[in-house]
Design a protein around this motif. Structure first.
Motif, PDB file in Angstrom:
ATOM      1  N   VAL A 212       0.931  -1.247   0.104  1.00  0.00           N
ATOM      2  CA  VAL A 212       0.100   0.084  -0.179  1.00  0.00           C
ATOM      3  C   VAL A 212       0.876   1.287   0.122  1.00  0.00           C
ATOM      4  O   VAL A 212       1.832   1.326   0.728  1.00  0.00           O
ATOM      5  CB  VAL A 212      -1.238   0.037   1.427  1.00  0.00           C
ATOM      6  N   ILE A 213       0.472   2.287  -0.796  1.00  0.00           N
ATOM      7  CA  ILE A 213       1.253   3.459  -0.947  1.00  0.00           C
ATOM      8  C   ILE A 213       0.438   4.695  -0.927  1.00  0.00           C
ATOM      9  O   ILE A 213       0.861   5.815  -0.322  1.00  0.00           O
ATOM     10  CB  ILE A 213       2.025   3.440  -2.492  1.00  0.00           C
ATOM     11  N   ALA A 263      12.609   3.173  -4.927  1.00  0.00           N
ATOM     12  CA  ALA A 263      12.586   3.876  -6.261  1.00  0.00           C
ATOM     13  C   ALA A 263      11.289   3.402  -6.966  1.00  0.00           C
ATOM     14  O   ALA A 263      10.880   2.270  -6.943  1.00  0.00           O
ATOM     15  CB  ALA A 263      13.569   3.662  -6.878  1.00  0.00           C
ATOM     16  N   GLY A 264      10.694   4.195  -7.534  1.00  0.00           N
ATOM     17  CA  GLY A 264       9.332   4.015  -8.115  1.00  0.00           C
ATOM     18  C   GLY A 264       8.024   4.115  -7.315  1.00  0.00           C
ATOM     19  O   GLY A 264       7.049   4.007  -7.946  1.00  0.00           O
ATOM     20  N   GLU A 265       8.264   4.354  -6.136  1.00  0.00           N
ATOM     21  CA  GLU A 265       7.102   4.479  -5.218  1.00  0.00           C
ATOM     22  C   GLU A 265       6.587   6.099  -4.629  1.00  0.00           C
ATOM     23  O   GLU A 265       6.108   6.159  -3.824  1.00  0.00           O
ATOM     24  CB  GLU A 265       7.392   3.907  -3.847  1.00  0.00           C
ATOM     25  N   GLY A 266       7.091   6.938  -5.479  1.00  0.00           N
ATOM     26  CA  GLY A 266       6.912   8.408  -5.379  1.00  0.00           C
ATOM     27  C   GLY A 266       7.551   8.913  -4.354  1.00  0.00           C
ATOM     28  O   GLY A 266       8.440   8.516  -3.730  1.00  0.00           O
ATOM     29  N   GLU A 267       7.335  10.120  -3.914  1.00  0.00           N
ATOM     30  CA  GLU A 267       7.940  10.974  -2.730  1.00  0.00           C
ATOM     31  C   GLU A 267       7.481  10.183  -1.662  1.00  0.00           C
ATOM     32  O   GLU A 267       6.134  10.160  -1.220  1.00  0.00           O
ATOM     33  CB  GLU A 267       7.331  12.412  -2.984  1.00  0.00           C
ATOM     34  N   PHE A 268       8.489  10.140  -0.597  1.00  0.00           N
ATOM     35  CA  PHE A 268       8.091   9.616   0.634  1.00  0.00           C
ATOM     36  C   PHE A 268       7.122  10.467   1.552  1.00  0.00           C
ATOM     37  O   PHE A 268       6.283  10.071   2.217  1.00  0.00           O
ATOM     38  CB  PHE A 268       9.370   9.412   1.437  1.00  0.00           C
ATOM     39  N   SER A 269       7.408  11.945   1.213  1.00  0.00           N
ATOM     40  CA  SER A 269       6.433  12.546   1.877  1.00  0.00           C
ATOM     41  C   SER A 269       4.950  12.610   1.673  1.00  0.00           C
ATOM     42  O   SER A 269       4.001  12.812   2.466  1.00  0.00           O
ATOM     43  CB  SER A 269       6.798  14.047   1.867  1.00  0.00           C
ATOM     44  N   GLU A 270       4.822  12.137   0.522  1.00  0.00           N
ATOM     45  CA  GLU A 270       3.363  12.043   0.114  1.00  0.00           C
ATOM     46  C   GLU A 270       2.684  10.637   0.503  1.00  0.00           C
ATOM     47  O   GLU A 270       1.511  10.654   0.997  1.00  0.00           O
ATOM     48  CB  GLU A 270       3.426  12.181  -1.496  1.00  0.00           C
ATOM     49  N   ARG A 271       3.717   9.852   0.521  1.00  0.00           N
ATOM     50  CA  ARG A 271       3.090   8.354   1.078  1.00  0.00           C
ATOM     51  C   ARG A 271       2.970   8.599   2.573  1.00  0.00           C
ATOM     52  O   ARG A 271       1.948   7.996   3.264  1.00  0.00           O
ATOM     53  CB  ARG A 271       4.332   7.446   0.786  1.00  0.00           C
ATOM     54  N   LYS A 272       3.756   9.555   3.357  1.00  0.00           N
ATOM     55  CA  LYS A 272       3.715   9.526   4.660  1.00  0.00           C
ATOM     56  C   LYS A 272       2.471  10.171   5.063  1.00  0.00           C
ATOM     57  O   LYS A 272       1.642   9.887   5.959  1.00  0.00           O
ATOM     58  CB  LYS A 272       4.941  10.132   5.209  1.00  0.00           C
TER      59      LYS A 272
END
Length: 571
Positions: A212-213, A263-272
């Motif tokens: 999940v992302i 890599a490929g899972e987008g910006e960590f801040s957006e996921r967080k």
């Protein structure tokens, strides 16, 4: 989107993560079909995910539900009913509330105006559809003789049945449930601990079976977990005081990244931000405290007996943990322990951060409660193991157990003063290093501040931990070796422990645990092969911890076996 600012987070909290604050009004409440007291909608709904309460104070508490509507309406009208008796036949308290589509049809009410140390019953109703009845209890304000917590963490739905939740829900004397994180796991099918999921009927849904992302994916994962009967029953039974660990976002998170964000899972801040929004929607916690926007640390006072501090060791300030491999010379294989030790104590190597640490130490110093209790994620006990085992842990094999048992034998002989021990044997057991740098061992400066604060202020300190999936008990010793407090750690609800990682059968796992108790000076108890939960009971004279181990998380029928006891007296 770059790094997530606190202003961005506050804005999101106000728009989508908030709880409605409601002061109760008294109404006449008859049967569950009394149309005068029910909200009206044009669509059918269901309460598939139960009800929950959380974050109790002396005069208020969070009440939660989630409705599953027919179709895709923008909102659903509900009536919240609250009573001091479970039949709802006498005058009760009532308030209209709304489940919004943009909050995933979750409802979270911060119910004010309650009486201290009082049990309440609550339900949500609309058009003849009635939620399950939940019960909760506000905090006492004085003259408290006992406080009892159930302590749980690390519940992986595909890994096994949530029997720990189900058994805790049968207890009638709990003041609160402390959930120390890993309430969900972000992994997809085919990843960590999912190999038995199909056979157990615990597979993730097809539309949510990958890692999940996004916000919608996190929401669906919570929805799946909250279909579990045991988890629903425990939420109905007692208020939760919860805090996140890493898997509510992804494995081994720190402020700017995570081991499992690739890599490929987008910006960590957006996921967080997506993960935290889903957490606030689905969990009965207050959305934020002034000046603590992204953090979840907060305090609960159980009269004059327990001051409970729920700490955030993941998102508030955690620096990326050090890794031994960064200090290993790949040519010679030599370890730069001098460089490692220097980096371990630099100011930026923070776990709580200056603001949270100051809040904690100031609160402990001024508290008048008998017990200062930290509810948090990772082990604080110094887990100093013979350094040669660290290489074996990085590359586990069947020989590691034999190596550990051999070292334990040497340590036992040393404790008995065996004069035949060689200098080489003594070096093998005395040259130690911290085993898990993702825990407090990787952030020793802040740990020392906490322990010294307790010692200097003459406070009775108890730390409760989760994260490891194993049961532990240890003494919290400062740099001088003085005992400043005690720690009790709960096993995982279903996530496998060290026995899974090291591929140990039960009997060998027991031997391994006994060897760890011998090798690690500050460790008093270890169980690395059973899942379950822990209860901790505080009185004026002692703290009493009990581990409740389930017979198996892979069979529907279960028993509670091998409860272990630890008791510590004040002072």
């Amino acid at each position: 989107m770059g790094t997530l600012s606190r202003r961005d987070f506050m804005k999101s909290a106000l728009l989508g993560m908030g709880a409605t604050t409601v002061a109760l009004s008294l109404v006449g409440c008859g049967s569950s079909h009394d149309k005068a007291s029910l909200a009206s909608n044009e669509v059918e709904i269901d309460f598939k995910h139960g009800v929950a309460s959380g974050d109790p104070l002396a005069d208020r508490i969070i009440l939660w539900t989630r409705v599953t509507p027919e179709g895709d309406p923008n909102h659903i009208n509900l009536t919240l009913q609250v009573s001091e008796e479970d039949e709802f036949t006498v005058a009760a308290m009532s308030q209209s509330v709304v489940a919004l589509k943009n909050s995933d049809y979750t409802v979270k009410v911060d119910l004010a105006g309650l009486k201290a140390n009082t049990r309440y019953y609550y339900r949500f109703v609309t058009d003849g559809t009635v939620s399950p009845i939940g019960q909760c209890k506000t905090l006492p304000q004085s003259d408290v003789s006992q406080v009892k917590f159930a302590v749980l963490s690390c519940a992986n739905y595909p890994a096994g049945y949530f029997h720990a939740y189900a058994h805790a829900a049968t207890m009638n004397d709990l003041d609160a449930v402390l959930h120390l994180g890993d309430y969900i796991y972000e992994y997809g099918m085919g990843e960590y601990a999912t190999e038995r999921a199909e056979a157990l009927g615990r597979a993730l849904d097809d539309d949510n079976s990958d890692e999940v992302i996004t916000l919608e994916e996190y929401r669906k994962r919570y929805a799946k977990y909250r279909t579990d009967d045991g988890l629903q029953a425990l939420h109905q039974k007692a208020p939760f005081i919860a805090v996140w660990d890493d898997h509510e976002i992804c494995n081994d998170t720190y402020t700017t990244g995570a081991e499992n964000h690739n890599a490929g899972e987008g910006e960590f801040s957006e996921r967080k931000l997506a993960a935290l929004q889903a957490y606030y929607e689905w969990m009965p916690v207050r959305p934020y405290v002034i000046d603590q926007t992204e953090a979840l640390y907060r305090k609960f006072e159980f009269g004059d007996l327990v001051s409970l501090y729920m700490l955030d060791t993941r998102n508030e300030a955690r620096a990326k943990p050090l890794e031994y491999q960064d200090y290993l010379d790949t040519t010679s294989g030599a370890m730069d322990f001098t460089g490692f030790q220097a980096d371990l104590v630099i100011p930026k190597q923070q776990l709580l951060g200056t603001k949270q640490l100051t809040w904690l130490t100031d609160s402990m110093k001024t508290s008048n409660a008998k017990w200062q209790v930290l509810g948090q994620q990772v082990l604080m006990t110094k887990m100093m193991m013979p350094a040669e085992l660290l290489t074996a842990l990085a590359n586990p094999s069947t020989s590691m157990a034999e190596q550990l048992l051999a070292l334990a034998q040497i340590k036992g002989r040393a404790k008995e003063g065996d004069p035949s021990l060689t200098e080489q044997e003594l070096t093998r057991v005395n040259f130690v290093a911290p085993y898990n740098l993702d825990a407090w061992d990787g952030y020793p400066v802040e740990r020392e501040v906490v322990l010294q604060t307790a010692k200097v202020a003459n406070k009775n300190l108890v730390v409760l931990a989760g994260d490891t999936h194993n049961a532990w008990s240890g003494r919290l010793c400062n740099a001088q070796g003085d005992v400043c407090g005690y720690e009790f750690a709960t096993p995982g609800v279903s996530s496998p422990g060290l026995e899974y990682y090291l591929k140990l059968p039960d009997e060998q796992a027991k031997q391994f645990a006994n060897a760890l108790q011998l090798l690690i000076d500050d460790l008093d108890f270890a169980n690395i092969h059973q899942r379950g939960f822990m209860t901790v009971t505080f009185t004026a004279d002692s703290v009493h911890s009990e581990w409740h181990f389930v017979s198996s998380v892979h069979e529907k029928a279960f028993t509670i076996r091998n409860s272990s006891l630890q008791q510590r007296a004040v002072g």
